[in-house]
Write a protein that holds these residues in place. Structure first.
Motif: not given
Length: 326
Positions: A50-61, A183-195
């Motif tokens: 779950r942390p890994a998914f968060f971090l990966l989505f945070a790095n998408i942007n 939650l991990a994926a969604e908030e990863g994208a959010y805190f990674g400043h994705a659209d």
């Protein structure tokens, strides 16, 4: 911490090391028995998915590199929430093992296990306050906790229920398992400043991955695969009827009912018979087909993400996780 999927990816591997260190720092407590129990839980082989998914989505942007400390705290909060739910699950199920080792409640007693889970929740809330007190995701985390509880309560209400519907099953696993992945994926994208589009896409990807992940665990439970790290058919013994059994019940109830109506009085031999019937009647194969549908949804939606190295790693990670019974 077992990082099965990340040895070859130094950036994620390093960040998860920071998450692991933060968790160990935060679960230090004066009470020696509680401290030992928490340290045992933290070192018992969590894969930090779950942390890994968060971090990966945070790095998408590619725009959150200067917020690493904050991202590590949020990633840690997800693993701590997961750990707390596992401890409480083991108390409810009276489970002797977790991740291939003696469970907290078996090693230290139920009192210490309850306090350990409760303490982890306080650490979880501390990290949320430190990182998202002015963010809508403080509320989102609270709603996810409610969703997890609703899934667990639904599963409890359906124990030993021969008439449990597939819809009930999907509702339960959507709460107890898929909610944290989503939650991990969604908030990863959010805190990674994705659209906004990417954030919604991440939420759906996490949900589909979580559902498929749970179905595959159910399949492994019936196949007896040692990689599951829990006693074979433990769910069946406690009256939790997972997807392979529910599918077999639809057309082969008369074969299964004599065993299942025994409930807690089922012997090991009875459970082995149920296992054989579920496999021979196609319950496992049908469940695989359904898991593959959720897997394909997740993989297709991953390809709709921005074309970055993080997306490629997500696709690789999802493929390894979601095809592990083939």
């Amino acid at each position: 911490m077992k990082q099965h999927f990340f040895h070859a990816y130094p950036t994620i591997n390093h960040a998860l090391g920071e998450v692991n260190q933060l968790i160990n720092d935060r679960i230090t407590i004066k009470n020696s028995q509680l401290h030992d129990a928490l340290q045992q839980m933290a070192s018992n082989g969590g894969k930090y998915l779950r942390p890994a998914f968060f971090l990966l989505f945070a790095n998408i942007n590619k725009s959150a590199a200067d917020e690493q400390a904050k991202l590590v705290k949020i990633a840690a909060s997800l693993e701590i929430l997961h750990m707390a739910t596992l401890i409480h699950d083991d108390i409810i199920d009276d489970s002797p093992k977790r991740r291939g080792a003696v469970s907290i409640q078996a090693a230290f007693g139920k009192d210490t296990a309850v306090y350990s889970g409760d303490f982890l929740f306080t650490v979880f809330f501390d990290l949320l306050v430190e990182t998202m007190s002015s963010s809508p995701y403080l509320t989102r985390n609270a709603k996810t906790m409610r969703k997890i509880l609703t899934g667990e309560l639904g599963q409890m209400d359906n124990r030993f229920d021969l008439d449990q519907s597939l819809l009930d099953y999907y509702r339960n696993i959507n709460g107890k398992t898929a909610a944290i992945f989503s939650l991990a994926a969604e908030e990863g994208a959010y805190f990674g400043h994705a659209d906004h589009r990417t954030i919604n896409l991440a939420k759906r990807i996490g949900q589909n991955i979580g559902i498929s992940f749970q179905i595959l665990d159910d399949i492994l439970d019936y196949s007896g695969d040692e990689r599951l790290n829990k006693p074979v058919l433990e769910d069946l013994a406690t009256g939790v009827y997972s997807l392979p059994l529910l599918l077999a019940l639809q057309d082969h109830r008369s074969k299964l009912e004599p065993f299942l109506t025994k409930k807690h009085q089922m012997t090991v031999q009875d459970m082995e018979q149920v296992q054989e019937i579920v496999i021979s009647c196609g319950g496992v194969e049908q469940a695989k087909i359904i898991a593959e549908k959720f897997t394909k949804k997740a993989q297709d939606e991953i390809q709709s993400l921005p074309n970055t190295r993080a997306r490629k790693l997500l696709a690789t990670m999802a493929k390894k996780l979601l095809t592990r019974v083939n």
